[in-house]
Enzyme design. Sequence first.
Site, PDB file in Angstrom:
ATOM      1  N   GLU A 164       0.873  -1.167   0.000  1.00  0.00           N
ATOM      2  CA  GLU A 164       0.000   0.000   0.000  1.00  0.00           C
ATOM      3  C   GLU A 164       0.916   1.223   0.000  1.00  0.00           C
ATOM      4  OE1 GLU A 164      -2.830   0.090   3.214  1.00  0.00           O
ATOM      5  OE2 GLU A 164      -3.490   2.104   2.627  1.00  0.00           O
ATOM      6  N   ARG A 205       4.950 -12.838   9.724  1.00  0.00           N
ATOM      7  CA  ARG A 205       5.621 -11.581   9.409  1.00  0.00           C
ATOM      8  C   ARG A 205       6.930 -11.502  10.177  1.00  0.00           C
ATOM      9  NH1 ARG A 205       2.059  -7.819   9.431  1.00  0.00           N
ATOM     10  NH2 ARG A 205       3.365  -6.026   9.813  1.00  0.00           N
ATOM     11  N   LYS A 209       4.142   0.798   9.575  1.00  0.00           N
ATOM     12  CA  LYS A 209       4.307   2.054   8.857  1.00  0.00           C
ATOM     13  C   LYS A 209       3.685   3.218   9.617  1.00  0.00           C
ATOM     14  CE  LYS A 209       2.908   0.207   4.954  1.00  0.00           C
ATOM     15  NZ  LYS A 209       2.476  -0.031   3.575  1.00  0.00           N
TER      16      LYS A 209
HETATM   17  P1  ATP Z   1       2.501  -2.154   8.031  1.00  0.00           P
HETATM   18  O1  ATP Z   1       1.820  -2.942   9.094  1.00  0.00           O
HETATM   19  O2  ATP Z   1       3.949  -1.902   8.280  1.00  0.00           O
HETATM   20  O3  ATP Z   1       1.766  -0.921   7.620  1.00  0.00           O
HETATM   21  P2  ATP Z   1       1.312  -3.461   5.843  1.00  0.00           P
HETATM   22  O4  ATP Z   1       1.038  -4.908   5.908  1.00  0.00           O
HETATM   23  O5  ATP Z   1       0.141  -2.565   6.018  1.00  0.00           O
HETATM   24  O6  ATP Z   1       2.504  -3.134   6.808  1.00  0.00           O
HETATM   25  P3  ATP Z   1       1.625  -3.359   3.040  1.00  0.00           P
HETATM   26  O7  ATP Z   1       2.125  -2.245   2.213  1.00  0.00           O
HETATM   27  O8  ATP Z   1       0.186  -3.708   2.960  1.00  0.00           O
HETATM   28  O9  ATP Z   1       2.027  -3.042   4.523  1.00  0.00           O
HETATM   29  O10 ATP Z   1       2.511  -4.653   2.807  1.00  0.00           O
HETATM   30  C1  ATP Z   1       2.858  -5.155   1.568  1.00  0.00           C
HETATM   31  C2  ATP Z   1       3.213  -6.599   1.712  1.00  0.00           C
HETATM   32  O11 ATP Z   1       4.284  -6.746   2.641  1.00  0.00           O
HETATM   33  C3  ATP Z   1       2.047  -7.391   2.264  1.00  0.00           C
HETATM   34  O12 ATP Z   1       1.931  -8.566   1.520  1.00  0.00           O
HETATM   35  C4  ATP Z   1       2.431  -7.659   3.686  1.00  0.00           C
HETATM   36  O13 ATP Z   1       1.912  -8.867   4.127  1.00  0.00           O
HETATM   37  C5  ATP Z   1       3.957  -7.674   3.626  1.00  0.00           C
HETATM   38  N1  ATP Z   1       4.529  -7.276   4.920  1.00  0.00           N
HETATM   39  C6  ATP Z   1       4.296  -6.137   5.608  1.00  0.00           C
HETATM   40  N2  ATP Z   1       4.941  -6.137   6.778  1.00  0.00           N
HETATM   41  C7  ATP Z   1       5.627  -7.303   6.839  1.00  0.00           C
HETATM   42  C8  ATP Z   1       6.493  -7.913   7.803  1.00  0.00           C
HETATM   43  N3  ATP Z   1       6.800  -7.304   8.949  1.00  0.00           N
HETATM   44  N4  ATP Z   1       7.019  -9.122   7.513  1.00  0.00           N
HETATM   45  C9  ATP Z   1       6.722  -9.747   6.366  1.00  0.00           C
HETATM   46  N5  ATP Z   1       5.920  -9.237   5.415  1.00  0.00           N
HETATM   47  C10 ATP Z   1       5.372  -8.033   5.646  1.00  0.00           C
HETATM   48 MG    MG Z   2      -1.507  -3.676   4.509  1.00  0.00          MG
END
Ligand code: ATP
Ligand code: MG
Length: 551
Positions: free
Chosen positions: A34, A258, A268
Site C-alpha cells: 500500500e 511476518r 508504517k
Molecule cells: P505495516 O503494518 O507496516 O503498515 P502493511 O502490511 O500494512 O505493513 P503493506 O504495504 O500492505 O504493509 O505490505 C505489503 C506486503 O508486505 C504485504 O503482503 C504484507 O503482508 C507484507 N509485509 C508487511 N509487513 C511485513 C512484515 N513485517 N514481515 C513480512 N511481510 C510483511
Molecule cells: Mg496492509
Amino acid sequence: MSEERSLNFIEEIVEEDIREGKNGGRVHTRFPPEPNGYLHIGHAKSICLNFGLAQRYNGQTNLRFDDTNPVTEDTEYVDSIKEDISWLGFKWANELYASDYFDKIYAFAQALIRKGLAYVDDSTAEEIATQKGTPTEPGKPNQYRSRSVEENLELFEAMKNGKYPDGAKVLRAKIDLASPNMHMRDPIMYRIKHAHHHRTGDKWCIYPMYDFAHGQSDAIEEITHSVCTLEFIPHRALYDWFIQELEIFPSHQYEFARLNMTYTVMSKRKLLQLVKEGHVDGWDDPRMPTISGLRRRGYTPASIREFCERIGVAKRENIIDLSLLEFCIREDLNKTAWRRMAVLDPVKLIIDNYPEGQTEVLHGENNPEVEGGEGGRDIPFSREIYIEREDFMEVAPKKFFRLGPGLMVRLKNAYIIKGESCVKDADGNITEIHCTYLPESKSGSDTSGINVKGTIHWVSVPHAKTAEVRLYDRLFKVEDPSSEEGDFKEYLNPDSLQVINAFIEPDLATAIPGKGYQFIRKGYFTLDKNSTADKLVFNRTVTLKDGWAKK
Ligand code: ATP
Ligand code: MG
C-alpha cells in the site's frame, strides 16, 4: 546458499502444485504494497519470498500497488517503493495498480447484487458493529438486508454518482450473520469516501475495501500464489467466497509469519509518527528499519537478501534479533569493504627521531580478503601523526599491547614505534605523546627482527582531512517497544546518534558513494547522502564486533 537449504513450506506447496500440473505449472506471484509509507525490512522478507518463488520456478512477479485507500496514499511512496525493490535486486514483470481495476471491481459488485449476494445498508458503523453480534452470539439482520435487487442496483449507482455523504451507506456482502468467522458476517465491500485519489483523481467517491479488492486484483492478474502474513488467515474464507461467487480466476491465498525484529518498530503507522514528529531525520534516517534507511546506513542488497534467507519462512510468529541483521552486513562488508584509516578520538604523537619536514608515501592495499588486495592507495607519513587517545596509557596494565612509555607497537602499514613520554595540560589531559621509531622496521621490508603484538591505526597530521562521523546505535532502549506500556516513543534510545569530528587519511576525501569502507579497528562506514567535498560525512554502518553480545 539458496540452493543448499531445504524448501520452505510455501516452496513445498508450489512444487506440489507444479507436480499436479495446477495452473499449467505456471507460478505467478505479486508483491502488493500500500503506497502509504516507505518499505521496511519486513517488506524485504515478503519481497524476497515473492520474487524468490518466481525466480526459483521460472515464474513472474507483479508489483501491484494496493491503492484503495485514497486518504493516506501518495506518489512519493510509489516512487520510493519502486526504487527500493530495484535496489534490492528484483525486477517485476508488470507495474500495476488496484485503482486501475476500479471499473472492473465495480462491475463485480453489481454482479453480486444481481445474484442477490450484496445489499446497500444505511446503518451507521456503530449499528453495523452491534448487529454483527460477537464471536459467541450470532448477528441480527436489519431491514436493509431484504432490499430488492433493483433497489440495491439503483442505490449502489447513486452511491457511485456522489448522491450521499461519507458514511451514509455501505455495500455489504450477504453471506452469513451467524458464521463463527466474524469476517463472513456480511462484510463491507464498498464505502463512500469523497476524497481525491493520487491516480484516479475525483472520478470515484466510493472505494472498495481491502477484502473486495485484493483477491479480485489477484484474480484479474491470474496470480497463482497470493502470499500474505498470518493476520489474513481469517480473511481467507472471504477471499475464496468472493472468487467462487464471481466465478473468476481461482487465485489462492497462503499465509506466513511476518518479520518482527528487536529494538525497532515495524509498522508504517509508527514509522510515520517518528518521521512526522521529528524523532528521526526522515524515512531514510540510518537508524530506521526502512530499506532506504538501511541503504543510507551502508547496508548492501546482498546482506539484506542473506538476512531474509537466514530467517526463513515460518508459520508461527517470532521476534528476530537485530544482531542477526548486523551479522549479515558484517560478513558482507568484511569481504568487500576497502580498508582505510581514520582517528575518531585523536591525540597527537610526535616521532622524535623522524626527520623534521620529511614526508614519505607508504602503501596500503584496499582489501586483504581478496587475492591481490584489489589495488591500494598511497598513505602519506610524517613526523607528526594522530592516534586514538585510547591507544596510549601512561601507566599501562599487563597485556596492554598498545602504546605507553617503553611499550612498542606497529603503526599500520608503517613502522614500529616505542613510546617515550607524554605532555599534559593543567587538568592532567594528555596533549602530546613522544616516541621514537625503528627505521628498519618498515612494513613490507622489515629487517628489525622485532615482533610486536599490537598494531594501531594513525593519520599523518599535515595530510589529515576532517570528516563528520555519525555513530549509530539501536533506535529503542527495549527489545519490543510496541509491547511496552504507554507510548512506544517513550522507549526511544536518547543515545542512538553520536556525531563526532574525525581525522581521516587523505584518500577518503575521494570515497565512492555507496561503497563500504572499513575504518581499521573502528567499524564499517559509508558516505552519507549529504556528504560534500567541503564537508565529508560518514555513517557508521556497523561496528566490527557485536558490542552488545558481551554485555
Ligand atoms: P505495516 O503494518 O507496516 O503498515 P502493511 O502490511 O500494512 O505493513 P503493506 O504495504 O500492505 O504493509 O505490505 C505489503 C506486503 O508486505 C504485504 O503482503 C504484507 O503482508 C507484507 N509485509 C508487511 N509487513 C511485513 C512484515 N513485517 N514481515 C513480512 N511481510 C510483511
Ligand atoms: Mg496492509
